[in-house]
Design a protein around this motif. Sequence first.
Motif, PDB file in Angstrom:
ATOM      1  N   MET A   1       0.824  -1.209   0.000  1.00 15.98           N
ATOM      2  CA  MET A   1       0.000   0.000   0.000  1.00 15.98           C
ATOM      3  C   MET A   1       0.860   1.262   0.000  1.00 15.98           C
ATOM      4  N   ILE A   2       1.869   1.310   0.879  1.00 15.56           N
ATOM      5  CA  ILE A   2       2.721   2.490   0.962  1.00 15.56           C
ATOM      6  C   ILE A   2       3.459   2.725  -0.358  1.00 15.56           C
ATOM      7  N   ASN A   3       4.070   1.685  -0.910  1.00 20.16           N
ATOM      8  CA  ASN A   3       4.815   1.835  -2.164  1.00 20.16           C
ATOM      9  C   ASN A   3       3.903   2.253  -3.306  1.00 20.16           C
ATOM     10  N   ARG A   4       2.695   1.714  -3.319  1.00 15.44           N
ATOM     11  CA  ARG A   4       1.763   2.071  -4.387  1.00 15.44           C
ATOM     12  C   ARG A   4       1.346   3.543  -4.292  1.00 15.44           C
ATOM     13  N   VAL A   5       1.052   4.001  -3.093  1.00 18.19           N
ATOM     14  CA  VAL A   5       0.643   5.397  -2.924  1.00 18.19           C
ATOM     15  C   VAL A   5       1.779   6.342  -3.309  1.00 18.19           C
ATOM     16  N   VAL A   6       2.998   6.005  -2.918  1.00 15.94           N
ATOM     17  CA  VAL A   6       4.150   6.841  -3.277  1.00 15.94           C
ATOM     18  C   VAL A   6       4.269   6.958  -4.790  1.00 15.94           C
ATOM     19  N   GLY A   7       4.113   5.853  -5.514  1.00 13.34           N
ATOM     20  CA  GLY A   7       4.203   5.881  -6.965  1.00 13.34           C
ATOM     21  C   GLY A   7       3.061   6.629  -7.610  1.00 13.34           C
ATOM     22  N   ILE A   8       1.839   6.426  -7.116  1.00 12.26           N
ATOM     23  CA  ILE A   8       0.679   7.118  -7.688  1.00 12.26           C
ATOM     24  C   ILE A   8       0.782   8.615  -7.450  1.00 12.26           C
ATOM     25  N   TYR A   9       1.220   9.002  -6.257  1.00 13.08           N
ATOM     26  CA  TYR A   9       1.356  10.437  -5.967  1.00 13.08           C
ATOM     27  C   TYR A   9       2.330  11.084  -6.944  1.00 13.08           C
ATOM     28  N   ALA A  10       3.444  10.415  -7.212  1.00 13.02           N
ATOM     29  CA  ALA A  10       4.440  10.973  -8.130  1.00 13.02           C
ATOM     30  C   ALA A  10       3.903  11.113  -9.546  1.00 13.02           C
ATOM     31  N   SER A  11       3.039  10.199  -9.965  1.00 13.56           N
ATOM     32  CA  SER A  11       2.519  10.252 -11.329  1.00 13.56           C
ATOM     33  C   SER A  11       1.368  11.247 -11.478  1.00 13.56           C
ATOM     34  N   ARG A  12       0.565  11.407 -10.445  1.00 10.33           N
ATOM     35  CA  ARG A  12      -0.589  12.318 -10.545  1.00 10.33           C
ATOM     36  C   ARG A  12      -0.269  13.750 -10.175  1.00 10.33           C
ATOM     37  N   PHE A  13       0.702  13.930  -9.296  1.00 12.24           N
ATOM     38  CA  PHE A  13       1.015  15.278  -8.810  1.00 12.24           C
ATOM     39  C   PHE A  13       2.519  15.541  -8.952  1.00 12.24           C
ATOM     40  N   PRO A  14       3.038  15.550 -10.161  1.00 13.59           N
ATOM     41  CA  PRO A  14       4.494  15.673 -10.361  1.00 13.59           C
ATOM     42  C   PRO A  14       4.997  17.074 -10.039  1.00 13.59           C
ATOM     43  N   ARG A  15       6.311  17.191 -10.056  1.00 15.38           N
ATOM     44  CA  ARG A  15       6.934  18.496  -9.856  1.00 15.38           C
ATOM     45  C   ARG A  15       6.525  19.456 -10.962  1.00 15.38           C
ATOM     46  N   GLY A  16       6.529  20.733 -10.627  1.00 15.02           N
ATOM     47  CA  GLY A  16       6.219  21.737 -11.645  1.00 15.02           C
ATOM     48  C   GLY A  16       4.877  22.366 -11.421  1.00 15.02           C
TER      49      GLY A  16
END
Length: 285
Positions: free
Chosen positions: A270-285
């Motif tokens: 669960m933790i690893n999945r949320v970390v990856g999804i957050y990076a893809s949906r809310f990227p830098r910039g």
Amino acid sequence: MSKPRLLKNKDKAAAHCAWQYHPRSDHHSKVACWGILFDLLLCSDLLREHVAEGRVAFGINHRMVDHTNNRPKNLDLVLCRPKVGEVALTSRKKAVTFAGLVDSIGLELDEQDRALLADLPVLPERPVGSVLLALEAKAAMTEFGKARPRLYDELASSHVVVHGDTDSAIAVGFAMVNGSDSFVSPTKNPCIAWGAPMVASKHDQPTQLKLTIKKIGELPRRETTGKAGFDAIAAVAVFCRNDGSTPVAVITDPELGAVREGDVLAYSTMINRVVGIYASRFPRG
């Protein structure tokens, strides 16, 4: 990460009672959500960066509404973009931070966790603008025949409301399931004090634990936006007799009913999945 806190029974007739778990208290949900967010902050460089930049805050018991069905639900904890023009919660006398919740919730952190928390950027509670991530935590501790459908329905309604309100929000579910062989129910022992005779319910374990976790595994999950289901969900087995003397412990042995490491319901998954999804949906910039 933390130790369970004895909870005072709010019933006047049981004013001198205390419980490791009480079904009418949301303390276990607060502790679980705090721990999940703590681990997410430790594991996500991007989330820490957004917090440090003031782009992300959190909200507690935030009301979300399913736009399609006009169905509201209060989510235990949300990460959010702060509402524009509101820098503080006017209803509170002083600002609340994620680190400040340690004392208000009654968490007991060891020295290592306190040091890790001190190194994190300050995450404030703010009026919610748009929701980025929503956490819902539930528990099934006894009377599992009744608890399983209730647990399923309560969790299922949360992801429906979250995505009915904001499809891009990350919906996270967490279930704590009791794997002890007995349980002292506060509702069946409302007026006892510790040391008095207790009525304990007996559990057929690990059968009930495994059946309950199996039911949680039937909850819908989604791999992308535009679909129904949780973005991530975990089930954690605990040993809780709720007798005031037996320590509460996490069950890790799959033979005793715990979720296997690497399984879709594993906490680390669960933790690893949320970390990856957050990076893809809310990227830098």
